[in-house]
Design a protein around this motif. Structure first.
Motif, PDB file in Angstrom:
ATOM      1  N   ALA A   1      10.241 -19.759 -26.552  1.00 56.65           N
ATOM      2  CA  ALA A   1      10.373 -20.948 -27.395  1.00 56.65           C
ATOM      3  C   ALA A   1      11.680 -21.663 -27.084  1.00 56.65           C
ATOM      4  O   ALA A   1      12.635 -21.052 -26.600  1.00 56.65           O
ATOM      5  N   VAL A   2      11.697 -22.937 -27.364  1.00 55.27           N
ATOM      6  CA  VAL A   2      12.908 -23.758 -27.281  1.00 55.27           C
ATOM      7  C   VAL A   2      13.188 -24.258 -28.684  1.00 55.27           C
ATOM      8  O   VAL A   2      12.305 -24.820 -29.341  1.00 55.27           O
ATOM      9  N   VAL A   3      14.418 -24.063 -29.158  1.00 58.07           N
ATOM     10  CA  VAL A   3      14.736 -24.449 -30.533  1.00 58.07           C
ATOM     11  C   VAL A   3      16.005 -25.294 -30.572  1.00 58.07           C
ATOM     12  O   VAL A   3      16.856 -25.217 -29.678  1.00 58.07           O
ATOM     13  N   ARG A   4      16.093 -26.094 -31.613  1.00 58.04           N
ATOM     14  CA  ARG A   4      17.316 -26.845 -31.906  1.00 58.04           C
ATOM     15  C   ARG A   4      17.404 -27.056 -33.412  1.00 58.04           C
ATOM     16  O   ARG A   4      16.536 -27.697 -34.007  1.00 58.04           O
ATOM     17  N   ASN A   5      18.420 -26.455 -34.021  1.00 56.21           N
ATOM     18  CA  ASN A   5      18.654 -26.599 -35.467  1.00 56.21           C
ATOM     19  C   ASN A   5      17.409 -26.237 -36.274  1.00 56.21           C
ATOM     20  O   ASN A   5      16.865 -27.052 -37.024  1.00 56.21           O
ATOM     21  N   GLU A   6      16.976 -24.981 -36.125  1.00 56.04           N
ATOM     22  CA  GLU A   6      15.757 -24.513 -36.793  1.00 56.04           C
ATOM     23  C   GLU A   6      16.037 -23.469 -37.865  1.00 56.04           C
ATOM     24  O   GLU A   6      15.144 -22.718 -38.252  1.00 56.04           O
ATOM     25  N   TYR A   7      17.275 -23.408 -38.344  1.00 53.59           N
ATOM     26  CA  TYR A   7      17.581 -22.462 -39.415  1.00 53.59           C
ATOM     27  C   TYR A   7      17.474 -23.178 -40.765  1.00 53.59           C
ATOM     28  O   TYR A   7      17.989 -24.283 -40.901  1.00 53.59           O
ATOM     29  N   PRO A   8      16.774 -22.619 -41.754  1.00 50.41           N
ATOM     30  CA  PRO A   8      16.218 -21.260 -41.828  1.00 50.41           C
ATOM     31  C   PRO A   8      14.747 -21.156 -41.432  1.00 50.41           C
ATOM     32  O   PRO A   8      14.131 -20.110 -41.629  1.00 50.41           O
ATOM     33  N   GLU A   9      14.157 -22.235 -40.890  1.00 52.34           N
ATOM     34  CA  GLU A   9      12.728 -22.206 -40.551  1.00 52.34           C
ATOM     35  C   GLU A   9      12.373 -21.089 -39.574  1.00 52.34           C
ATOM     36  O   GLU A   9      11.247 -20.596 -39.556  1.00 52.34           O
ATOM     37  N   ILE A  10      13.348 -20.664 -38.776  1.00 54.30           N
ATOM     38  CA  ILE A  10      13.088 -19.654 -37.752  1.00 54.30           C
ATOM     39  C   ILE A  10      12.816 -18.271 -38.356  1.00 54.30           C
ATOM     40  O   ILE A  10      12.215 -17.406 -37.710  1.00 54.30           O
ATOM     41  N   ILE A  11      13.223 -18.049 -39.613  1.00 53.58           N
ATOM     42  CA  ILE A  11      13.101 -16.712 -40.218  1.00 53.58           C
ATOM     43  C   ILE A  11      11.634 -16.298 -40.374  1.00 53.58           C
ATOM     44  O   ILE A  11      11.224 -15.251 -39.841  1.00 53.58           O
ATOM     45  N   PRO A  12      10.789 -17.046 -41.088  1.00 57.33           N
ATOM     46  CA  PRO A  12       9.380 -16.628 -41.192  1.00 57.33           C
ATOM     47  C   PRO A  12       8.636 -16.738 -39.870  1.00 57.33           C
ATOM     48  O   PRO A  12       7.637 -16.020 -39.661  1.00 57.33           O
ATOM     49  N   PHE A  13       9.098 -17.607 -38.975  1.00 57.49           N
ATOM     50  CA  PHE A  13       8.493 -17.727 -37.649  1.00 57.49           C
ATOM     51  C   PHE A  13       8.591 -16.399 -36.902  1.00 57.49           C
ATOM     52  O   PHE A  13       7.581 -15.880 -36.383  1.00 57.49           O
ATOM     53  N   LEU A  14       9.778 -15.820 -36.847  1.00 61.20           N
ATOM     54  CA  LEU A  14       9.953 -14.537 -36.163  1.00 61.20           C
ATOM     55  C   LEU A  14       9.130 -13.446 -36.843  1.00 61.20           C
ATOM     56  O   LEU A  14       8.482 -12.633 -36.174  1.00 61.20           O
ATOM     57  N   ASP A  15       9.150 -13.430 -38.173  1.00 63.44           N
ATOM     58  CA  ASP A  15       8.411 -12.397 -38.901  1.00 63.44           C
ATOM     59  C   ASP A  15       6.912 -12.471 -38.625  1.00 63.44           C
ATOM     60  O   ASP A  15       6.246 -11.435 -38.480  1.00 63.44           O
ATOM     61  N   HIS A  16       6.379 -13.689 -38.559  1.00 61.53           N
ATOM     62  CA  HIS A  16       4.948 -13.842 -38.296  1.00 61.53           C
ATOM     63  C   HIS A  16       4.573 -13.259 -36.945  1.00 61.53           C
ATOM     64  O   HIS A  16       3.600 -12.492 -36.839  1.00 61.53           O
ATOM     65  N   TYR A  17       5.321 -13.602 -35.915  1.00 64.71           N
ATOM     66  CA  TYR A  17       4.946 -13.138 -34.582  1.00 64.71           C
ATOM     67  C   TYR A  17       5.230 -11.654 -34.386  1.00 64.71           C
ATOM     68  O   TYR A  17       4.502 -10.972 -33.638  1.00 64.71           O
ATOM     69  N   ARG A  18       6.224 -11.142 -35.045  1.00 70.70           N
ATOM     70  CA  ARG A  18       6.418  -9.687 -35.020  1.00 70.70           C
ATOM     71  C   ARG A  18       5.203  -8.986 -35.614  1.00 70.70           C
ATOM     72  O   ARG A  18       4.775  -7.946 -35.118  1.00 70.70           O
ATOM     73  N   SER A  19       4.656  -9.562 -36.679  1.00 71.03           N
ATOM     74  CA  SER A  19       3.543  -8.921 -37.384  1.00 71.03           C
ATOM     75  C   SER A  19       2.269  -8.863 -36.553  1.00 71.03           C
ATOM     76  O   SER A  19       1.384  -8.057 -36.839  1.00 71.03           O
ATOM     77  N   ILE A  20       2.156  -9.715 -35.521  1.00 74.27           N
ATOM     78  CA  ILE A  20       0.938  -9.702 -34.698  1.00 74.27           C
ATOM     79  C   ILE A  20       1.198  -9.187 -33.283  1.00 74.27           C
ATOM     80  O   ILE A  20       0.370  -9.369 -32.392  1.00 74.27           O
TER      81      ILE A  20
END
Length: 326
Positions: free
Chosen positions: A49-68
């Protein structure tokens, strides 16, 4: 697929592959890793992924993909200033990269994504998504991405077609802020259940529609977020990766897209000011012109449906169920 169509797809794939490699023959990988990179086994599924100023949106994003089933994230941080980089560096399963180039100079991130695949190696599965995109598929509560990779590979597929489904809340966007402690579909909990258009081209299956098309003009929703990276793979476009003949497949997933929150206009203004996106951020200019000055902005319509799970997407005919036992 007709033989004539197959020929055109193959010919366009070869022509665009040659053109891409010729244009980038002398380009150097300028990504710099921040922190130590741990070895990655061949069986691990990586997310790029490429990100720019995605905090705190990145928190549930990481959790979702870890879960699958994602066990390693390779994330390019494009000059974040809001704590995104610091948060990512604190995550043991995230490899963080930076670049001297901007997003626009890196082909809107395409060069970075290609360089990441080259670094981590071929003949493995990659998830290629943005920070506001959540891949969902039938049976994901019982089958992780390793199972999905095996299932689609048995059917001769190396690209997963997952149409981007724009999610939105039931009301004025200004009343619905993003909450990192909740799944985003618990807030932006509606989608368009119809109104989509499908056409084919040599590059891909073009899917258009959704609330952004209703509110701002036609938007292309085609995405291939799960790809088998080998020496033929070129991420020249996140909507139509090469080789194109792998893109003409049936859909067995959906990419829930979360852009409609209370900060919608603010993010659009930043995109316009920076001008790093396609065509001088013309889409974001459309967003601003349609929203600024309005007392409220609500994209609900008579084709809106509340989302309670992937079965709603399947029921609307936007993707297909998976026969795991076949």
């Amino acid at each position: 697929m007709k033989k004539r169509s197959q020929f055109h797809i193959f010919r366009r794939s070869i022509a665009d592959t040659i053109q891409y490699r010729f244009r980038n023959a002398l380009r150097k990988d300028d990504l710099e890793a921040r922190g130590n990179l741990s070895p990655v086994s061949q069986k691990e599924i990586l997310l790029v992924a490429v990100v720019r100023n995605e905090y705190p949106e990145i928190i549930p994003f990481l959790d979702h993909y870890r879960s699958i089933g994602v066990s390693r994230f390779a994330i390019v941080d494009d000059r974040s200033e809001d704590g995104t980089r610091e948060f990512l560096l604190s995550q043991p399963d995230v490899d963080v990269f930076i670049s001297r180039k901007t997003y626009g100079e890196a082909g809107r991130g395409t060069f970075w994504r290609q360089d990441i695949i080259r670094r981590y190696g071929f003949n493995r599965w990659y998830v290629i998504v943005d920070a506001d995109e959540y891949l969902v598929y039938d049976g994901m509560d019982r089958h992780d991405l390793h199972d999905l990779a095996g299932w689609i590979q048995k059917r001769g597929m190396k690209h997963l077609l997952a149409p981007m489904i724009d999610m939105y809340p039931a009301g004025d966007l200004r009343d619905f802020p993003f909450d990192p402690n909740r799944a985003p579909w618990e807030i932006a909990d509606h989608f368009d259940a119809s109104g989509y258009d499908y056409t084919t081209s040599p590059q891909n299956i073009k899917i258009r529609g959704g609330p952004r098309s209703r509110a701002f003009g036609t938007h292309t929703l085609t995405k291939y977020p799960f790809v088998y990276g080998d020496r033929l793979t070129i991420l020249n476009s996140i909507h139509a990766p090469l080789p194109y003949w792998r893109n003409h497949v049936e859909s067995y997933g959906a990419l829930l897209h979360f852009k409609f929150f209370s900060n919608f206009t603010t993010k659009a203004q930043v995109a316009v000011d920076e001008g790093q996106y396609w065509n001088g951020a013309s889409k974001y200019k459309e967003y601003l012109s349609a929203t600024i000055g309005k007392p409220d902005f609500n994209v609900m319509s008579d084709i809106s449906q509340r989302y309670s799970g992937i079965q709603d997407i399947i029921g609307a005919g936007l993707t297909q169920a998976i026969s795991w036992n076949d």
